[in-house]
Design an enzyme around this catalytic site. Structure first.
Site, PDB file in Angstrom:
ATOM      1  N   LYS A  35       0.848  -1.197   0.000  1.00 50.44           N
ATOM      2  CA  LYS A  35       0.000   0.000   0.000  1.00 50.44           C
ATOM      3  C   LYS A  35       0.879   1.242   0.000  1.00 50.44           C
ATOM      4  CE  LYS A  35      -1.910   2.483   3.283  1.00 50.44           C
ATOM      5  NZ  LYS A  35      -1.798   3.844   2.727  1.00 50.44           N
TER       6      LYS A  35
ATOM      7  N   GLU B 273      10.549   0.495  10.158  1.00 52.15           N
ATOM      8  CA  GLU B 273      11.522   1.573   9.919  1.00 52.15           C
ATOM      9  C   GLU B 273      10.791   2.849  10.293  1.00 52.15           C
ATOM     10  OE1 GLU B 273      13.224   4.415   9.010  1.00 52.15           O
ATOM     11  OE2 GLU B 273      12.972   4.088   6.855  1.00 52.15           O
TER      12      GLU B 273
ATOM     13  N   CYS C 148      13.191  10.556   7.341  1.00 54.08           N
ATOM     14  CA  CYS C 148      13.279   9.938   8.673  1.00 54.08           C
ATOM     15  C   CYS C 148      14.674  10.086   9.266  1.00 54.08           C
ATOM     16  CB  CYS C 148      12.862   8.484   8.616  1.00 54.08           C
ATOM     17  SG  CYS C 148      13.704   7.574   7.330  1.00 54.08           S
TER      18      CYS C 148
ATOM     19  N   GLU D 180      10.209  14.268  16.541  1.00 57.26           N
ATOM     20  CA  GLU D 180      10.455  14.418  15.107  1.00 57.26           C
ATOM     21  C   GLU D 180       9.531  15.518  14.571  1.00 57.26           C
ATOM     22  OE1 GLU D 180       9.298  10.936  12.803  1.00 57.26           O
ATOM     23  OE2 GLU D 180      11.170  11.081  11.689  1.00 57.26           O
TER      24      GLU D 180
HETATM   25  P1  NDP Z   1       2.013   7.312   9.024  1.00 55.68           P
HETATM   26  O1  NDP Z   1       2.922   6.523   9.853  1.00 55.68           O
HETATM   27  O2  NDP Z   1       0.647   7.526   9.497  1.00 55.68           O
HETATM   28  O3  NDP Z   1       1.908   6.654   7.570  1.00 55.68           O
HETATM   29  C1  NDP Z   1       2.778   5.715   6.990  1.00 55.68           C
HETATM   30  C2  NDP Z   1       1.972   4.678   6.204  1.00 55.68           C
HETATM   31  O4  NDP Z   1       1.183   3.881   7.087  1.00 55.68           O
HETATM   32  C3  NDP Z   1       0.976   5.268   5.218  1.00 55.68           C
HETATM   33  O5  NDP Z   1       0.872   4.436   4.097  1.00 55.68           O
HETATM   34  C4  NDP Z   1      -0.303   5.259   6.036  1.00 55.68           C
HETATM   35  O6  NDP Z   1      -1.448   5.374   5.269  1.00 55.68           O
HETATM   36  C5  NDP Z   1      -0.189   3.922   6.722  1.00 55.68           C
HETATM   37  N1  NDP Z   1      -0.983   3.764   7.937  1.00 55.68           N
HETATM   38  C6  NDP Z   1      -1.523   4.717   8.737  1.00 55.68           C
HETATM   39  N2  NDP Z   1      -2.172   4.141   9.777  1.00 55.68           N
HETATM   40  C7  NDP Z   1      -2.036   2.804   9.625  1.00 55.68           C
HETATM   41  C8  NDP Z   1      -2.456   1.657  10.387  1.00 55.68           C
HETATM   42  N3  NDP Z   1      -3.152   1.792  11.513  1.00 55.68           N
HETATM   43  N4  NDP Z   1      -2.120   0.444   9.959  1.00 55.68           N
HETATM   44  C9  NDP Z   1      -1.401   0.268   8.828  1.00 55.68           C
HETATM   45  N5  NDP Z   1      -0.979   1.298   8.069  1.00 55.68           N
HETATM   46  C10 NDP Z   1      -1.276   2.554   8.462  1.00 55.68           C
HETATM   47  O7  NDP Z   1       2.669   8.677   8.705  1.00 55.68           O
HETATM   48  P2  NDP Z   1       1.902  10.008   8.292  1.00 55.68           P
HETATM   49  O8  NDP Z   1       1.853  10.036   6.854  1.00 55.68           O
HETATM   50  O9  NDP Z   1       0.592  10.184   8.961  1.00 55.68           O
HETATM   51  O10 NDP Z   1       2.833  11.093   8.932  1.00 55.68           O
HETATM   52  C11 NDP Z   1       2.712  11.394  10.305  1.00 55.68           C
HETATM   53  C12 NDP Z   1       4.047  11.615  10.920  1.00 55.68           C
HETATM   54  O11 NDP Z   1       4.789  10.415  10.798  1.00 55.68           O
HETATM   55  C13 NDP Z   1       4.893  12.650  10.228  1.00 55.68           C
HETATM   56  O12 NDP Z   1       4.671  13.915  10.722  1.00 55.68           O
HETATM   57  C14 NDP Z   1       6.267  12.170  10.532  1.00 55.68           C
HETATM   58  O13 NDP Z   1       6.659  12.666  11.773  1.00 55.68           O
HETATM   59  C15 NDP Z   1       6.140  10.680  10.605  1.00 55.68           C
HETATM   60  N6  NDP Z   1       6.574   9.980   9.402  1.00 55.68           N
HETATM   61  C16 NDP Z   1       7.750   9.332   9.463  1.00 55.68           C
HETATM   62  C17 NDP Z   1       8.217   8.674   8.357  1.00 55.68           C
HETATM   63  C18 NDP Z   1       9.513   7.964   8.395  1.00 55.68           C
HETATM   64  O14 NDP Z   1       9.994   7.517   7.366  1.00 55.68           O
HETATM   65  N7  NDP Z   1      10.104   7.804   9.544  1.00 55.68           N
HETATM   66  C19 NDP Z   1       7.503   8.672   7.091  1.00 55.68           C
HETATM   67  C20 NDP Z   1       6.228   9.355   7.147  1.00 55.68           C
HETATM   68  C21 NDP Z   1       5.823   9.975   8.268  1.00 55.68           C
HETATM   69  P3  NDP Z   1      -1.901   6.879   4.867  1.00 55.68           P
HETATM   70  O15 NDP Z   1      -0.996   7.265   3.780  1.00 55.68           O
HETATM   71  O16 NDP Z   1      -3.255   6.769   4.411  1.00 55.68           O
HETATM   72  O17 NDP Z   1      -1.763   7.695   6.107  1.00 55.68           O
END
Ligand code: NDP
Length: 787
Positions: free
Chosen positions: A190, A264, A298, A395
């Site tokens: 996804k 990760e 990240c 973060e």
């Molecule tokens: P999320 O962790 O919410 O999203 C990452 C992925 O997980 C997306 O594909 C998301 O879908 C999906 N997801 C969300 N909830 C669930 C669940 N319960 N079960 C399975 N999959 C799920 O990151 P966000 O995009 O909301 O960002 C929020 C914060 O996360 C940012 O401000 C940042 O601080 C951090 N972040 C960190 C990252 C990293 O690489 N360390 C990357 C992205 C974000 P959907 O796209 O629909 O939300």
């Protein structure tokens, strides 16, 4: 005006990349997309919009995955998996190679599509993201070809559920899909809700290379669709990149489902500048560290730690450099920073910056307006920060640098490690001794020396502590998609008997006969003051051990943590001690054989001999489980070092109670970890008799701590303890589930066998690299090397 002044005052003209081809690609598909299931696109349904963050315009509509979609995708992946694995490494390698070639051939389309959907500069998608995507497929085409010879006795896990974020949409796909396919797994992936387009374009490339149906399935949607994938009972492995909160949710959701999990997660990576650094180089590095991809990275170097003596000139140079950064249309090739992914993310950034100022930080932002119409945020510096501030600990995931100062290298290391995360660190100094002294002391999965944000498929990527576990890339990344072949044939673990009668330990007799706990190198009475009667397999009472409780666990963990110096003892010294333990056990073999005999558990003569041999095995390994040097395709080398995890809690099984105890404790301590071990609940006596062996073998106090008692109570306390970095559990399925569930607090690594029992006498199952891998985590240290 001199020529030089004229040159300096020159402005860049606009150099926009055309979006025509990418927009045409979207339009030709009706600007609506279904999922990619079983080799075909489904009819678009339950649509949601995906936007261009730089203009706020709608790019396309994409389907929101339902339970039925996920079921269909998992079914397709499940039925495709045996043939895909059966195709063999050579066959799979050709598909991966073909995908790499196609990515390269379509690189301009993919770069523009990624920039449109994500808002990051075309410079980055064109020069970093997409070339790295191709590199990942090439590299893993290689692993597929070499799988049989390089990973003998391992096989694919099955169906991998992969959930990726929006910050590197296609690159994260490549990091997950390439190793999964190379190892013979099929996938259901996804992409993030904000950035689905490049994954859908990739699905077309899968069609174009004729990838067998069902091998790659892509389901678009939001977090609830992600949860349907990660929680699906027929998914065998979950790989997630994203926020720590969602990482925890997934750990909780998958507990007890027997899924392999890699997480990760976030980071708050230090960027350490010492007073002898090449300051201009460090400032340029900092631009890449925190303003690359608008800081939505990240491993962004988001915490600047600068030596006090040079803080002022460094901050002045940073501000001057910030004032020159160009924020704007990400399709413009001379733009430094593009758009923030979404207004929701921007408001998170705005709120964190507001908090930082409220907490006392000083802000610097370049003057001048931001581009209109899109979602932009200026490069920002928050200086005079203090370690406890929220902006220092959390973060921000935006273009916000938080700066602090330090005086000595020790203070720099202390500040660097003052975080719950441990993803990456950059160290800047011209002194090689200092750089290579700091690198092992920083608790992070990646350390860049005089460089930053370097990535390559050959060098594993992943964090320590709450930045998650598992690695992507490198040999270690392949193991995340493989499992030992013997696992499928394992028998069920022997359940523990219900707690046996306990009685108050009193009187001389009890003191003489009761084995105490072993904590911090001393034999101590259990806090409860109670003892547990121990019976032989045929029901006769053969002794009693202390009934440990939560407080004993706390003491044992404290003792283990204070023995952390063991991690820096040389492999040679650790080997000597393991040999010495083996020798001392050997000298007392008849006594141990008699104890095992009294337990009546089975092959006691063989067990003692095998235990001595196993100690020899890990004495041998202690100075041989070396890391690697990766020849990454830049001017540098990445040193992959196998580092200990820290404190490992372990609940040992009832099978072969002495041998299994030794088989778990020995690899852990051979690699430099300290241990809190719960010996077999039903047959703890052989392990408790080891106290004297340890005491006479020069094992430093606190390296091995032993607590006897009820495993359910003690395992819970260990699994919840934030001072424990990893938990190994060999017992019932339900107890394993409880361990995984309790581990989410500090995201400790867990190793459970889902209620299965290893044959500890079998060298293929009971010893070797699989144990050493669980006892270590890889740190990749990137150093400048060569021309
Ligand atoms: P999320 O962790 O919410 O999203 C990452 C992925 O997980 C997306 O594909 C998301 O879908 C999906 N997801 C969300 N909830 C669930 C669940 N319960 N079960 C399975 N999959 C799920 O990151 P966000 O995009 O909301 O960002 C929020 C914060 O996360 C940012 O401000 C940042 O601080 C951090 N972040 C960190 C990252 C990293 O690489 N360390 C990357 C992205 C974000 P959907 O796209 O629909 O939300």
């Amino acid at each position: 005006m001199t020529v030089l002044e004229a040159f300096k005052s020159m402005e860049y003209g606009p150099a926009p990349e055309s979006d025509a081809e990418a927009l045409a690609w979207i339009e030709q598909r009706g600007s609506q997309f279904g999922h990619f299931i079983d080799g075909e696109f489904t009819t678009p349904k339950n649509l949601f919009e995906t936007h261009n963050p730089a203009t706020s315009q709608v790019l396309a509509k994409v389907s929101s995955g339902t339970k039925r979609d996920v079921d269909l995708a998992v079914a397709a992946a499940t039925s495709a998996q045996p043939d895909w694995e059966g195709l063999g490494g050579s066959g799979r390698s050709r598909f991966l190679y073909a995908l790499a070639r196609l990515v390269q051939r379509n690189s301009r389309l993919l770069s523009v599509l990624e920039t449109l959907d994500n808002g990051k500069p075309i410079r980055e998608t064109r020069d970093i993201d997409i070339p790295l995507v191709a590199r990942h497929f090439y590299y893993h085409a290689g692993w597929a070809r070499l799988l049989k010879s390089e990973f003998p006795d391992y096989e694919a896990i099955g169906v991998a559920g992969q959930i990726i974020p929006w910050n590197f949409p296609l690159l994260m796909l490549a990091w997950k899909v390439a190793p999964a396919l190379a190892a013979g797994n099929t996938v259901v992936l996804k992409p993030a809700e904000y950035t689905p387009l490049s994954a859908l374009c990739f699905a077309e490339l899968c069609q174009e290379v004729g990838l067998p149906r069902g091998v790659v399935n892509i389901i678009t949607g939001a977090g609830d669709t992600g949860a349907l994938i990660s929680g699906h009972r027929k998914i065998d492995k979950v790989a997630f990149t994203g926020s720590s909160d969602v990482g925890r949710t997934i750990r909780r959701q998958t507990a007890g489902q027997g899924k392999k999990l890699t997480l990760e997660l976030g980071g708050k990576s230090p960027f350490i500048v010492f007073d002898d650094a090449d300051i201009d180089g460090a400032v340029e590095g900092l631009v890449d560290a925190i303003w690359f991809n608008q800081g939505q990275v990240c491993c962004a170097g988001s915490r600047l730690l600068v030596q006090e003596s040079i803080a002022e000139p460094v901050l002045t140079k940073i501000k001057a450099r910030m004032d020159k950064l160009r924020v704007g249309n990400p399709l413009d090739k001379s733009i430094d920073m593009g758009a923030i992914i979404d207004p929701v993310q921007r408001s998170r950034i705005v709120e964190m910056v507001r908090l930082g100022i409220e907490e006392g930080a000083e802000i610097h932002q370049p003057v001048g307006p931001m581009p209109e119409g899109g979602c932009f945020y200026p490069p920002t510096l928050l200086s005079s920060a203090e370690p406890a501030m929220k902006i220092v600990q959390e973060e921000i995931f935006g273009p916000v640098l938080v700066a602090m100062t330090f005086r000595t290298p020790d203070e720099a290391i202390e500040l660097a490690n003052n975080t719950r995360y441990g993803l990456a660190a950059s160290v800047w100094t011209e002194n090689i001794n200092l750089a290579l002294d700091v690198a092992p002391k920083v608790k992070a999965g990646i350390v860049w020396v005089n460089s930053t944000n370097l990535f390559d498929a050959a060098a594993g990527f992943g964090g320590y502590r709450e930045s998650g576990y598992g690695r992507e890339g490198g040999r270690e990344g392949m193991f995340e998609y493989l499992k030992p072949s013997y696992l499928k044939a394992l028998a069920a673990a022997k359940p523990s008997k219900p707690p046996l009668a306990t009685k108050r330990g009193s009187g001389l007799n009890a003191i003489d006969r009761t084995r105490k706990l072993y904590i911090g190198g001393k034999q101590v009475r259990p806090d409860s003051g109670y003892d547990r009667l121990i019976f032989s397999a045929s029901g006769e009472q053969i002794g009693q051990v202390g009934e440990g409780n939560r407080k004993d666990i706390r003491n044992a963990v404290e003792a283990a943590r204070s023995a952390a110096g063991w991690a820096t003892t040389t492999g040679h010294a650790r080997a000597q001690i393991l040999y010495y333990i083996a020798e001392n056990l050997s000298a007392r073999a008849p006594e141990f054989a008699a104890t095992l005999g009294s337990m009546n558990t089975g092959k006691h003569q063989e067990e003692i001999l095998a235990s001595i041999d196993r100690l020899f095995c890990y004495a041998a390994w202690a100075d041989k489980y070396d890391g690697a040097v990766h020849q990454v395709p830049i001017r540098g080398a990445a040193l992959a070092m196998n580092e200990p995890i820290g404190v490992i809690g372990m609940a040992c099984p009832n099978e072969a109670p002495l041998l299994s105890f030794v088989s778990l404790v020995a690899p852990a301590i051979a690699m430099g970890n300290c241990v809190v071990a719960l010996p077999s609940q039903d047959h703890p006596i052989a392990a408790t008799d080891l106290y004297q062996v340890f005491e006479t073998s020069d094992l430093p106090s606190g390296v091995v701590n032993i607590v006897t008692g009820d495993h359910d109570v003690l395992t819970k306390a260990l699994s919840e303890h934030s001072g424990v970095d990893a938990m190994w559990h060999f017992g019932s399925d339900q107890a394993g589930e409880a361990v995984e569930r309790a581990s989410i607090g500090n995201l400790k690594r867990t190793w459970v066998l889902g209620g299965k029992a290893l044959n500890w006498f079998d060298e293929d199952q009971g010893e070797g690299r699989e144990f050493l891998r669980h006892a270590t985590q890889v740190k990749n240290i990137w150093i400048p090397y060569g021309e």
